[in-house]
Design an enzyme around this catalytic site. Structure first.
Site, PDB file in Angstrom:
ATOM      1  CG  ASP A 132      -1.852   1.147   1.296  1.00 44.99           C
ATOM      2  OD1 ASP A 132      -2.006   1.841   0.277  1.00 44.99           O
ATOM      3  OD2 ASP A 132      -2.445   1.371   2.361  1.00 44.99           O
ATOM      4  CG  ASP A 318      -3.723   4.495  -2.107  1.00 38.44           C
ATOM      5  OD1 ASP A 318      -2.761   3.772  -1.791  1.00 38.44           O
ATOM      6  OD2 ASP A 318      -4.726   4.636  -1.400  1.00 38.44           O
TER       7      ASP A 318
END
Length: 440
Positions: A132, A318
């Site tokens: 992430d 992201d």
């Protein structure tokens, strides 16, 4: 000549999108359109390794879809696309609005979310963590977990690791984070030795991470998160002398990708045919990576929205977010342009809880090209792949893989990055997008 003139008349009068669906399997896409074979969007029953993306060093981790034949815990999830978006990793400090609750609807072929295998401790304890770029801290479920850890979860046991410590500076203290859907994690900081899958990444001594003890919400039984965001606790800050990292997100849930760490891009003959860089810029979220998204094109035409709407609201790249979210005005313009280019197909507005632009299709079919325009001073155009444009509901239902945000923040998620090699040049503060990548 008369036949050619008639064909040109029909193409101009009725539009490519009306004529192409009936031309058959040998159809050629007109400019700014793509012919899509449904089979290329569907996962195979076996795992396929990918070699796409330039190596930027000898250290790498394999990227595995959370669901599919490549996953060590392969199973079909019960999440619908809206629940996936609820988990999307935009922090509460950026978005504070709570989403609506809906009953789940099974999405058969597309799930989102990607993991890497790492080891913690001596002896090594293995975990599959979602990588992430929107999180700075790494966390795993801990044996001392009192809430939110089921018996079948992998739990880290610090008591059996000879290299674990939580009694020195930087390796202690409490941790707490709350996500957009009101889920949360609480735990304590500690340090231990981190190693990669198959020892492809060297040991990181005294790696700082969180031992998760109290979890609230649905985390899909994943072991935790590998934080690649900006900040001292990020993996990128804990690898000595690291200057860049890159990843290739696989195109289907039966493909593997690669996550590289290094200091120099080493292009190979089988790499993506085009790599362009744009500047990383600052934003409100200190651990996030921001870019200047100044425009979007559909079928060669730039959306009629002010770039000020995009740049004033900021744009995050992201890997932890699944579906790309755009400000309402921008999303509406994108959706309308896409629909206009797909008039030859049956529109299903209520086929998915989140995505409102789905179509009944049969092989082959055509879609308009979608391009992102990045950079205020030096603009680049990044063309999305077919799998980066569509969310595969079933073998015959495909959806435009975008959604409307509840504010002016844009988040470019992992779906739109599928089939791309994404390079984070931390030293030069820029990000590169490699397109037209081989998918084997």
């Amino acid at each position: 000549m008369a036949l050619i003139n008639k064909l040109i008349f029909f193409l101009v009068y009725f539009g490519y999108d009306q004529i192409l669906p009936i031309l058959g399997e040998n159809q050629l896409a007109p400019p700014h359109y793509k012919v899509v074979n449904i089979s290329s969007l569907l996962p195979k029953p076996y795992c396929q390794e990918s070699t796409s993306g330039p190596a930027i060093g000898s250290q790498k981790l394999k990227i595995l879809p959370r669901h599919g034949p490549c996953s060590p815990n392969a199973k079909t999830p019960t999440s619908d696309s809206e629940q996936l978006m609820n988990w999307d990793e935009v922090r509460v400090r950026s978005i504070n609005k709570k989403p609506k609750k809906t009953s789940p609807v099974l999405s058969n072929y597309d799930y989102g979310g990607y993991t890497v295998k790492i080891g913690l401790g001596t002896p090594r304890q293995d975990f599959s963590l979602m990588f992430d770029t929107g999180s700075t801290g790494t966390w795993v479920r801990c044996k001392s977990c009192t809430k939110g850890c089921k018996s079948n979860n992998r739990l880290y046991d610090p008591s059996i690791s000879s290299t674990y410590t939580n009694n020195k500076s930087g390796c202690n203290g409490s941790f707490s984070v709350r996500y957009r859907d009101d889920s949360s994690i609480k735990g304590i900081w500690g340090c231990d030795t981190l190693t990669g899958d198959d020892r492809d990444i060297g040991q990181i001594q005294n790696f700082r991470f969180v031992c998760g003890q109290n979890l609230k919400g649905e985390f899909d039984e994943m072991d935790g998160i590998l934080g690649l965001g900006k900040g001292d606790s990020s993996v990128t800050s804990q690898i000595p002398s690291l200057q860049m990292f890159s990843y290739f997100i696989p195109i289907t849930s039966s493909h593997m990708g690669n996550l590289y760490f290094g200091n120099e891009v080493m292009y190979r003959s089988n790499d993506c045919s085009s790599t362009q860089f744009t500047a990383l810029v600052d934003g409100k979220c200190k651990e996030c990576y921001y870019v200047d998204l100044i425009g979007i094109s559909v079928a060669g035409n730039k959306l009629d929205v002010s770039s000020r709407i995009l740049t004033s609201g900021e744009t995050i790249i992201d890997s932890g977010t699944v579906i790309t979210q755009l400000p309402k005005e921008v999303y509406s313009a994108l959706r309308d342009a896409f629909r206009q280019s797909m008039l030859g197909y049956t529109l299903l507005e209520k086929a998915d809880k989140l995505m409102d632009t789905c179509y009944i299709v049969k092989e082959p079919f055509t879609i308009p090209e979608i391009k992102f325009h990045f950079g205020k001073e030096k603009s680049i155009e990044v063309n999305l792949s077919e799998s980066g444009t569509l969310w595969t509901r079933t073998e015959s239902i495909m959806c435009l893989a975008f959604a409307s945000a509840e504010d002016n923040l844009s988040i470019i998620g992992s779906v739109q990055q599928r089939g791309m090699n994404v390079i984070y040049d931390l030293k030069e503060k820029r990000i590169g997008f490699g397109t037209n990548c081989p998918t084997y």
